[in-house]
Structures are given as C-alpha cells and as structure tokens.
Design a protein around this motif. Structure first.
Motif, PDB file in Angstrom:
ATOM      1  N   ARG A   1      67.811   3.993 -10.436  1.00 24.48           N
ATOM      2  CA  ARG A   1      67.793   3.855  -8.982  1.00 24.48           C
ATOM      3  C   ARG A   1      67.846   2.395  -8.565  1.00 24.48           C
ATOM      4  NH1 ARG A   1      68.453   8.547  -5.804  1.00 24.48           N
ATOM      5  NH2 ARG A   1      67.563  10.293  -6.957  1.00 24.48           N
TER       6      ARG A   1
ATOM      7  N   VAL B   1      64.239   1.692  -3.803  1.00 28.70           N
ATOM      8  CA  VAL B   1      62.867   2.035  -4.181  1.00 28.70           C
ATOM      9  C   VAL B   1      61.866   1.232  -3.353  1.00 28.70           C
ATOM     10  CG1 VAL B   1      61.167   1.998  -6.050  1.00 28.70           C
ATOM     11  CG2 VAL B   1      63.529   2.728  -6.518  1.00 28.70           C
TER      12      VAL B   1
ATOM     13  N   MET C   1      62.418  11.675  -5.986  1.00 25.64           N
ATOM     14  CA  MET C   1      63.764  11.299  -6.440  1.00 25.64           C
ATOM     15  C   MET C   1      64.258  12.235  -7.549  1.00 25.64           C
ATOM     16  SD  MET C   1      63.859   7.142  -6.471  1.00 25.64           S
ATOM     17  CE  MET C   1      64.281   6.232  -4.974  1.00 25.64           C
TER      18      MET C   1
END
Length: 381
Positions: A314, A319, A380
C-alpha cells in the motif's frame, strides 16, 4: 489527536519555551547589537546565554563559535558552501537528507568532487569502503548522525576518527539526534556540527545553528550588517558576526535556550531512554500485525526515536492519510526529503510511514496508534 511526527518537529514543547518567547517579545524587544541602550543589551545577553547553554549541551567551551541559523539546512549550506572550493573532494553517505544532497548537486557543478559511500539495509555505512575513499584532495566528510527515515545511527565516532587521521574535516548533521543523544564535539572528532532548534532541542521553528571549531574559517553565505565594524564595508572576519548578518530571531533563540535548559535539567540520558522505550513498544506491537513490514535495526538502542513501516504494498501516503482521518494519528508518510535513503531501502516508489514519539508521548497514545494500524490493516484486507 495523537502526534507522532516529532522527527519533523517536536510538539508539544515544554511550557518554559512559550514563556521564554513571550518574555522576550513583551519585556526584551530590543535588537541585539543594534544600539547601546538597555533594550538591545537585554536581548544581546539573552542570545549569549543561549550560546552558552548550547556549549554546555554539546561539550564545547567557546560560545563565540556557536553561529545561529534559521534551521539545520541553513547551517549545512553555510558549512558546505563556506568551506568547499573547486577541486576539493568530499565524502558522504548514501542516507543523506536533501539538505545535503541538493547542495552537493550544485557543488559538483562548481567543480567539487563528491564520493557517496554505498550502503545496504542492515549495513548502512561501509567503513572499509569509506576508508578507501580518501584522496589527497579530500577536504571534508559529511554525514548525518541518524537517518530521518529509519532512525539508523551511523558510527559517527569512528567516522570522525578516520577523517581526522586523513587530515579531513568532519561535518555532522545532528538533525535527528541533538537533544536526544549525548553529543560531545571533542570526543566525536567533529569539526562542524549542524543542528535544528525545533526538533530534539524542543525550541521553536526558524531556529538552528552551526558550531565551528576554532581552526576553521568559512566564507559567509550572506553579507550585511552585524552590529560590529559598522564603519567598514568589509564583512567582519570573527565569529559569530562573520556568519550572522542581519537581525537574529531573538524571541526564537530565547525559546531555543529554554528548550536546551529543559533538556539539561531533565538529562539527555533520561529523555533518550524514555523515547527508546516507546519505540520498543511500537516496534514490538507493529511486528505482531500481519502484513506490516518494518525498516531499520530491531535494536532500538541503535536508532534515534523513529519507527518506519509499510502495510503490504500500500502507498505509504494513503496509509498515513487514513491513520489521521480515521484515528487522529499524525504520522509522516512518503519520502521524507531523503530519496537517497529510500533508493537504498528499495522504497522510492512506496515511501514509508514514520512514527516518531517524543519525551511527552504517553504509552496510552502508543497503544492507540497500534490499534489504529491494526484497524487499517483489517479494513484494507
């Protein structure tokens, strides 16, 4: 809000810092060196006191060799452009911040030769390669004390000793360690020490400095009024005046002095041990979360108070955004103005998320941040 971006700037500050700034603005508003009246003299004494406090912290005894700057980047530029000339050779590391990397690009164009010591994760500074990099025209060695990406500490005592053996100067960038680790410029064989005021020294933004050993002369970056030798067009050649043209940030320096005195009263060791304990809690908690990758040494004693991580593949900025929006956790994500370090880590595309607690961070805040990461990982998928 849980603030874990102290590697960028510390917050909150000790109450003494705000009080010192207010005192300077309300009761000591004169311009140091610009007049013989009481207000100017009060500010001059306050600024000199901060020079003495910094000498006390950094193991030196000559306050006139403490030059105030706007920040560590300003200090590094003053050292690099003030010392290096075409034909000189300089050695640096592969972890450096853009505060060093970008000046080097310009200096290369001006005829300065630059050697970058390669590093790999887990062995960030190759001392053998470093020792072999010296040339007859090597004038300067430049390194940070700790990476602002992973917190990795470089072997600065050894780096300084080797530089001294080869007759080269050593410029140390203490952006991540000043106020957190003991720094004795004599013991470390440091000839030039650049430091910010707004990070570990707990002062306000817009403050910093450069400590210059007595045998070194630097060409000024800027020229102008210093409050001394006013009858002459030429720049003074004595420190600190030679490198401090224009009005100093008196109120900011007052706050910086208060931050330094707070550190001296608390003790650098006490501050370091607490921050490392918080980092250990972060590291151990993050390590238990599936999909989290950690960067840097597992031994927090070998790092400044920074814990860098990613969640799978990611994007780190995504994030960081989610952590703030959904949990109020403030972290630094991305490249941290240090692309050379990210190339070495293999994270130039992804960046990393960086947690950096401070002396004032609570264990409860650390646990809340860990819970927030766990939730982000679950959401996620």
């Amino acid at each position: 809000m849980i603030y874990l971006d102290n590697a960028a700037t510390t917050w909150p500050k000790p109450l003494q810092v705000a009080a010192a700034i207010e005192e300077a603005l309300v009761h000591k508003g004169g311009n140091a060196g610009r007049g013989g009246h009481g207000a100017a003299m009060q500010m001059a004494r306050l600024i000199h006191q901060t020079r003495e406090d910094l000498c006390n912290l950094f193991g030196t005894n000559n306050p006139t060799r403490v030059v105030f700057t706007q920040n560590a980047t300003h200090a590094l530029n003053q050292a690099l452009f003030g010392l290096l000339q075409p034909g000189d050779h300089v050695i640096t590391s592969s972890l450096e911040h853009n505060a060093v990397a970008r000046p080097f690009l310009v200096l290369r164009q001006q005829g300065v030769e630059v050697s970058e010591i390669p590093g790999v994760p887990g062995d960030e500074f190759d001392c053998e390669a470093y020792n072999k990099a010296f040339r007859p025209n090597t004038k300067l060695v430049v390194s940070l004390h700790a990476s602002n990406v992973t917190g990795t500490l470089l072997p600065v005592e050894k780096i300084g000793q080797i530089a001294q053996e080869h007759g080269a100067y050593y410029l140390l960038d203490a952006a991540q360690t000043a106020g957190v680790f003991p720094i004795d410029v004599g013991r470390l064989s440091v000839d030039l020490l650049a430091f910010p005021g707004h990070k570990g020294l707990l002062g306000p933004q817009g403050t910093g400095g450069l400590i210059v050993k007595p045998e070194i002369w630097l060409k000024p970056l800027i020229y102008g009024g210093t409050g001394s030798l006013s009858e002459e067009d030429r720049q003074p050649e004595f420190l600190p005046d030679a490198l401090e043209s224009g009005t100093l940030n008196g109120a900011g320096i007052a706050g910086l002095g208060a931050g330094v005195r707070y550190i001296l009263s608390e003790g650098v060791d006490k501050i370091r041990v607490r921050e490392q304990a918080l980092c250990r809690k972060l590291w151990e908690g993050l390590r238990e979360i599936p999909g989290v990758k950690l960067y840097g040494s597992e031994m927090v004693e070998r790092r400044s108070p920074i814990v860098a991580f990613n969640i799978g593949d990611r994007d780190s900025i995504e994030v960081g955004f989610i952590l703030e929006q959904k949990a109020g956790v403030i972290a630094r994500a991305g490249l941290h103005c240090a692309p050379h370090a990210h190339r070495m880590l293999g994270t130039l595309e992804q960046g990393v998320v960086r947690f950096s607690p401070s002396h004032f961070t609570s264990e409860e805040e650390i646990e809340t941040a860990l819970q927030a990461v766990r939730r982000v990982v679950e959401e996620m998928g």
